[in-house]
Design a protein around this motif. Structure first.
Motif, PDB file in Angstrom:
ATOM      1  N   LEU A 154       0.834  -1.208   0.000  1.00 15.71           N
ATOM      2  CA  LEU A 154       0.000   0.000   0.000  1.00 15.71           C
ATOM      3  C   LEU A 154       0.863   1.250   0.000  1.00 15.71           C
ATOM      4  CD1 LEU A 154      -2.817   1.267   0.186  1.00 15.71           C
ATOM      5  CD2 LEU A 154      -2.663   1.095   2.661  1.00 15.71           C
ATOM      6  N   PHE A 155       1.897   1.243   0.818  1.00 16.93           N
ATOM      7  CA  PHE A 155       2.813   2.387   0.886  1.00 16.93           C
ATOM      8  C   PHE A 155       3.503   2.590  -0.469  1.00 16.93           C
ATOM      9  CE2 PHE A 155       7.049   4.172   1.851  1.00 16.93           C
ATOM     10  CZ  PHE A 155       6.658   5.355   2.457  1.00 16.93           C
ATOM     11  N   ALA A 157       2.349   1.702  -3.373  1.00 16.22           N
ATOM     12  CA  ALA A 157       1.356   2.201  -4.329  1.00 16.22           C
ATOM     13  C   ALA A 157       1.151   3.703  -4.170  1.00 16.22           C
ATOM     14  CB  ALA A 157       0.027   1.457  -4.135  1.00 16.22           C
ATOM     15  N   VAL A 158       1.121   4.159  -2.907  1.00 18.56           N
ATOM     16  CA  VAL A 158       0.965   5.599  -2.649  1.00 18.56           C
ATOM     17  C   VAL A 158       2.159   6.367  -3.202  1.00 18.56           C
ATOM     18  CG1 VAL A 158       0.877   7.354  -0.829  1.00 18.56           C
ATOM     19  CG2 VAL A 158      -0.515   5.286  -0.636  1.00 18.56           C
ATOM     20  N   ILE A 159       3.381   5.835  -2.966  1.00 13.37           N
ATOM     21  CA  ILE A 159       4.589   6.481  -3.474  1.00 13.37           C
ATOM     22  C   ILE A 159       4.580   6.518  -5.002  1.00 13.37           C
ATOM     23  CG2 ILE A 159       7.101   6.273  -3.641  1.00 13.37           C
ATOM     24  CD1 ILE A 159       6.191   7.307  -0.959  1.00 13.37           C
ATOM     25  N   PHE A 161       1.965   6.399  -6.987  1.00 15.87           N
ATOM     26  CA  PHE A 161       0.947   7.363  -7.428  1.00 15.87           C
ATOM     27  C   PHE A 161       1.449   8.792  -7.279  1.00 15.87           C
ATOM     28  CE2 PHE A 161      -2.713  10.108  -6.452  1.00 15.87           C
ATOM     29  CZ  PHE A 161      -3.454   9.940  -7.614  1.00 15.87           C
ATOM     30  N   PHE A 162       2.165   9.048  -6.174  1.00 19.70           N
ATOM     31  CA  PHE A 162       2.693  10.391  -5.937  1.00 19.70           C
ATOM     32  C   PHE A 162       3.684  10.783  -7.028  1.00 19.70           C
ATOM     33  CE2 PHE A 162       6.248  12.902  -4.223  1.00 19.70           C
ATOM     34  CZ  PHE A 162       5.576  14.073  -3.907  1.00 19.70           C
ATOM     35  N   LYS A 164       4.025   9.422  -9.996  1.00 19.89           N
ATOM     36  CA  LYS A 164       3.352   9.477 -11.290  1.00 19.89           C
ATOM     37  C   LYS A 164       2.613  10.800 -11.448  1.00 19.89           C
ATOM     38  CE  LYS A 164       0.261   6.863 -14.294  1.00 19.89           C
ATOM     39  NZ  LYS A 164      -0.632   5.670 -14.426  1.00 19.89           N
ATOM     40  N   THR A 165       1.908  11.224 -10.388  1.00 14.99           N
ATOM     41  CA  THR A 165       1.191  12.500 -10.430  1.00 14.99           C
ATOM     42  C   THR A 165       2.161  13.654 -10.557  1.00 14.99           C
ATOM     43  OG1 THR A 165      -0.518  11.543  -8.999  1.00 14.99           O
ATOM     44  CG2 THR A 165      -0.488  13.925  -9.209  1.00 14.99           C
ATOM     45  N   ASN A 166       3.271  13.557  -9.824  1.00 16.12           N
ATOM     46  CA  ASN A 166       4.289  14.605  -9.877  1.00 16.12           C
ATOM     47  C   ASN A 166       4.892  14.705 -11.274  1.00 16.12           C
ATOM     48  OD1 ASN A 166       5.942  16.614  -8.536  1.00 16.12           O
ATOM     49  ND2 ASN A 166       7.634  15.174  -8.752  1.00 16.12           N
TER      50      ASN A 166
END
Length: 383
Positions: A154-155, A157-159, A161-162, A164-166
């Motif tokens: 989960l951690f 995936a959050v990283i 996503f961060f 990728k968004t960045n």
């Protein structure tokens, strides 16, 4: 080593460190589990010894205080004691199940799989067999590595996503910067063209020529304005959606091949909508040009405007080759294109203009061998 190579190496090092930390945690957890299990085994062996003394106490000796304390204090591990005569004694298990012989037999099999049974003997004589299961703490500890892995996933995936968004944000800033720079670069020759056109007028050149030049200069000014607005929030003003759509339609019709048949079908006379005229016209032009490309320069383009309650739908239909249903959503992603020399930015910009700037919706209404219909939906301004 270039920047991308250094960044890739840095990411690989971080990944290796993270993998090492996870492996170390799992190894420590596994070691702790085994150690705890060994201590429970030792505790059960001590209990079995105390139980052996209990079974022999009535015949040979008095029961000591230590033995009684050992027997009374073991309240964590579930146990089944099967005496040599076949009688069963159950400890630390639900009272409601004690009389259920089938349940007890299933538990004996389960405990045998979890831990090796302990034989209670005295002077070579077999007195009983102790079956015991894992304590609640040990059972919870057994699932700790799985919970840890889920947390790490989960951690991660959050990283991911961060970053990728960045990255997408950086790309948006890059495109916005390029667009604004393009608008700035166009500005200089555009000013010169205005001056040259004025000189042509003074030379008594055919007015039709200078008027067409003025139209193209105005067109370049519109394009410059569009590029300059990318990356910033545009101003929306009330405008007649029928009039704005007709202007974009007429401009393209006059400058397109005679092999393209154009038709404009407004089902309403006028409708007030909050739009940015420059960006809206850009949207219509992009969709029409895509339709022309899909028809390979020959076919029909129809624009229809219909009102549906508080919404107005602008339908752009072509007679091109059509779009696969699986690609109805992906065609709006950046970089997706069917053109050999395309960048795949047109429909991505269209989606952004319609949905982010105008709070509307755009979708492929239908597509097949007979052609494609794109639909833009906008809110009608309440009066």
């Amino acid at each position: 080593m270039n920047f991308n190579s250094r960044r890739k190496t840095y990411n690989l090092v971080l990944l290796a460190i993270a993998f090492g930390i996870v492996s170390l945690i799992l190894w420590n957890t596994n070691s702790f589990f085994k150690k705890f299990k060994e201590e429970e085994r030792l505790k059960m062996e001590i209990w079995a010894t105390a139980q052996s003394e209990l079974l022999q106490s009535s015949e040979n000796m008095d029961l000591g205080n230590l033995t009684i304390k050992v027997l009374q204090n073991n309240s964590s591990s579930p146990m089944i004691l099967e005496n040599k005569d076949g009688s069963i004694r159950v400890n630390n298990m639900p009272n409601k199940k004690i009389e259920d012989s089938l349940y007890i037999r299933k538990k004996i099999i389960q405990f045998q799989n979890e831990n090796i049974p302990i034989s209670i003997d005295q002077q070579g004589e077999h007195l009983a067999t102790l079956y015991y299961g894992n304590s609640d703490v040990l059972n919870k500890l057994k699932y700790y590595p799985i919970a840890l892995l889920l947390i790490i996933i989960l951690f991660g995936a959050v990283i991911f996503f961060f970053f990728k968004t960045n990255k997408a944000s950086e790309q948006n800033k890059l495109w916005a910067g390029m667009a604004k720079e393009t608008a700035h670069q166009i500005g200089t020759p555009l000013s010169s063209l205005l001056g040259w056109n004025e000189l042509l007028k003074m030379e008594n050149i055919n007015q039709d020529i200078t008027q067409e030049i003025e139209k193209d200069i105005a067109r370049l000014e519109t394009i410059t304005e569009r590029f300059s607005k990318i990356g910033s929030l545009p101003t929306l003003k009330e405008a007649d959606i029928v009039k704005e759509t007709r202007e974009a339609y007429e401009y393209l019709r006059r400058r397109s091949s005679k092999l393209i048949h154009f038709s404009f079908i407004p089902k309403v006379d006028s409708l007030p909508v909050l739009i940015n005229s420059s960006l809206y016209n850009w949207t219509i032009e992009n969709l029409v040009k895509n339709g022309i490309d899909a028809m390979k320069g020959k076919g029909s383009i129809a624009i229809e405007i219909v009102q549906n309650g508080k919404n107005v739908h602008i339908l752009i239909a072509d007679t091109g080759t059509g779009i696969s249903k699986n690609n109805f959503q992906t065609i709006f992603n950046p970089g997706v294109t069917s053109k050999k020399r395309g960048w795949g930015l047109g429909l991505s910009l269209v989606k952004r203009i319609v949905e982010e700037y105008h709070n509307g919706k755009i979708k492929v209404l239908s597509s097949g061998k007979e052609g494609t219909i794109m639909q833009i939906s906008l809110k009608v301004k309440s009066t």
